[in-house]
Write a protein that holds these residues in place. Structure first.
Motif, short mmCIF file in Angstrom:
data_model
loop_
_atom_site.label_atom_id
_atom_site.label_comp_id
_atom_site.label_asym_id
_atom_site.label_seq_id
_atom_site.Cartn_x
_atom_site.Cartn_y
_atom_site.Cartn_z
N GLU A 1 0.82 -1.21 0.00
CA GLU A 1 0.00 0.00 0.00
C GLU A 1 0.86 1.26 0.00
N ASN A 2 2.12 1.12 0.33
CA ASN A 2 3.02 2.26 0.39
C ASN A 2 3.80 2.36 -0.91
N ALA A 3 3.57 3.43 -1.67
CA ALA A 3 4.19 3.59 -2.99
C ALA A 3 5.70 3.68 -2.90
N ASP A 4 6.21 4.36 -1.86
CA ASP A 4 7.65 4.53 -1.73
C ASP A 4 8.35 3.21 -1.46
N SER A 5 7.78 2.38 -0.59
CA SER A 5 8.42 1.09 -0.30
C SER A 5 8.32 0.16 -1.49
N LEU A 6 7.24 0.24 -2.25
CA LEU A 6 7.11 -0.58 -3.44
C LEU A 6 8.12 -0.15 -4.50
N ALA A 7 8.28 1.16 -4.66
CA ALA A 7 9.27 1.66 -5.63
C ALA A 7 10.68 1.26 -5.22
N ALA A 8 10.97 1.30 -3.92
CA ALA A 8 12.30 0.90 -3.45
C ALA A 8 12.57 -0.57 -3.74
N ALA A 9 11.52 -1.40 -3.72
CA ALA A 9 11.69 -2.83 -3.94
C ALA A 9 11.93 -3.17 -5.39
N VAL A 10 11.31 -2.42 -6.32
CA VAL A 10 11.38 -2.83 -7.73
C VAL A 10 12.12 -1.84 -8.63
N ALA A 11 12.13 -0.55 -8.30
CA ALA A 11 12.85 0.44 -9.12
C ALA A 11 14.26 0.56 -8.57
N THR A 12 15.04 -0.48 -8.80
CA THR A 12 16.37 -0.58 -8.21
C THR A 12 17.41 0.15 -9.08
N ASP A 13 18.57 0.40 -8.49
CA ASP A 13 19.66 1.02 -9.24
C ASP A 13 20.05 0.16 -10.44
N ARG A 14 19.98 -1.16 -10.28
CA ARG A 14 20.32 -2.04 -11.41
C ARG A 14 19.38 -1.82 -12.58
N ARG A 15 18.09 -1.68 -12.29
CA ARG A 15 17.13 -1.43 -13.38
C ARG A 15 17.39 -0.07 -14.01
N PHE A 16 17.65 0.95 -13.19
CA PHE A 16 17.95 2.27 -13.75
C PHE A 16 19.19 2.21 -14.63
N GLU A 17 20.21 1.48 -14.20
CA GLU A 17 21.44 1.40 -14.97
C GLU A 17 21.21 0.67 -16.30
N ARG A 18 20.42 -0.38 -16.27
CA ARG A 18 20.09 -1.09 -17.51
C ARG A 18 19.40 -0.16 -18.50
N VAL A 19 18.43 0.60 -18.01
CA VAL A 19 17.70 1.52 -18.89
C VAL A 19 18.61 2.62 -19.39
N ALA A 20 19.43 3.18 -18.50
CA ALA A 20 20.35 4.25 -18.90
C ALA A 20 21.31 3.75 -19.97
N THR A 21 21.78 2.51 -19.83
CA THR A 21 22.68 1.93 -20.84
C THR A 21 21.98 1.80 -22.18
N ARG A 22 20.73 1.33 -22.19
CA ARG A 22 19.99 1.21 -23.45
C ARG A 22 19.81 2.56 -24.11
N LEU A 23 19.53 3.59 -23.32
CA LEU A 23 19.36 4.93 -23.88
C LEU A 23 20.66 5.43 -24.49
N ARG A 24 21.76 5.26 -23.77
CA ARG A 24 23.06 5.73 -24.28
C ARG A 24 23.43 5.00 -25.56
N GLU A 25 23.11 3.70 -25.62
CA GLU A 25 23.41 2.94 -26.83
C GLU A 25 22.63 3.44 -28.04
N ARG A 26 21.51 4.09 -27.79
CA ARG A 26 20.70 4.66 -28.87
C ARG A 26 21.02 6.14 -29.08
N GLY A 27 22.07 6.62 -28.40
CA GLY A 27 22.47 8.00 -28.57
C GLY A 27 21.62 9.00 -27.82
N GLN A 28 20.90 8.55 -26.79
CA GLN A 28 20.02 9.42 -26.02
C GLN A 28 20.58 9.61 -24.61
#
Length: 276
Positions: free
Chosen positions: A200-227
């Motif tokens: 029920e707590n959005a912050d704790s749910l985000a902490a569980a699934v929106a991890t640094d690893r996921r952010f890094e994966r997405v950031a890498t995909r963006l950089r590979e596309r020149g973004q």
């Protein structure tokens, strides 16, 4: 856009009597996703029967697959191959989690299963595999090719290991050259209970699934596309990954998610990831 008939289970009245040589494809957890290229270059998407009129109508776990098709589809190759691109409907799985925790970095967001051509018929499995390869999209994993139907007994067939994680496949789709298809499901997977991480707590749910690893994966995909990664891009793409990779755990329980608060919490974590 051509509708896609449900794949019957082996033994159902709707299941065909197979003849000739069979292809056995690994079935993965996910949803049917159809698409069609328009003359304008835009791609029209739909589910099993419904056409999505706007992006906000797309089911959450399918959004990553739609982005994948938009980014990967070789439109020029399709236009070279056919005179009327709008006459073809492409069908596959938008892969997402229900019970199985696949290797998400290896499992493509979309796996091609069928192509409905201008001749008003589904293409045979060997042609389907070639078509998706040429268009820059991954076809479903072929476990066996050209196995004669007289040598195949669904009743004694043992579900093989998956190509996409360390465990058994969710099932097998059996195809023949006459567009016959049926699915042999893995009953052990179907009886597994879904785990839940809903909160029920959005912050704790985000902490569980929106991890640094996921952010890094997405950031890498963006950089590979020149973004350059931005807060908005990181938030949207991480949410797509989360809804794909955690769908069964997020939406399998009794608690509803406040998606607006969850989206805001993921945006705050994206800002912190960028050092803002």
């Amino acid at each position: 856009m051509q509708q896609y008939p449900p794949i019957p289970a082996v033994g159902d009245e709707a299941a065909p009597e197979f003849a000739g040589h069979l292809w056995l494809l690994e079935a993965v957890e996910g949803s049917i996703l159809r698409f069609q290229l328009r003359e304008s270059g835009a791609i029209r998407f739909g589910g099993q029967q419904r056409v999505y009129r706007a992006d906000d109508a797309v089911p959450r776990p399918c959004r990553r697959a739609i982005r994948h098709v938009r980014e990967r589809l070789d439109r020029a190759a399709l236009r070279r191959a056919v005179d009327d691109v709008g006459s073809h409907t492409f069908v596959g799985w938008a892969t997402h989690r229900e019970r199985i925790d696949y290797d998400w970095e290896r499992l493509p967001p979309f796996l091609g299963v069928d192509v409905y051509g201008a001749e008003d018929a589904f293409r045979p499995p060997d042609a389907t595999e070639t078509i998706f390869d040429r268009l820059g999209l991954d076809p479903a994993n072929a476990i066996e090719r050209e196995r004669h139907s007289r040598d195949f007994d669904p009743g004694s067939y043992r579900i093989p290991e998956s190509a996409w994680y360390d465990g058994p496949a969710a099932g097998v789709v059996i195809r023949d050259k006459r567009a016959g298809r049926a699915q042999l499901e893995n009953s052990e997977i179907l009886t597994q209970s879904k785990s839940s991480i809903a909160s029920e707590n959005a912050d704790s749910l985000a902490a569980a699934v929106a991890t640094d690893r996921r952010f890094e994966r997405v950031a890498t995909r963006l950089r590979e596309r020149g973004q350059a990664p931005t807060v908005d891009e990181l938030r949207d793409r991480v949410l797509e990954d989360v809804y794909r990779e955690e769908h069964g755990r997020l939406f399998g329980g009794d608690r509803a998610i406040d998606e607006s608060a969850f989206r805001t919490a993921v945006a705050r974590r994206a800002q912190r990831f960028l050092g803002g």
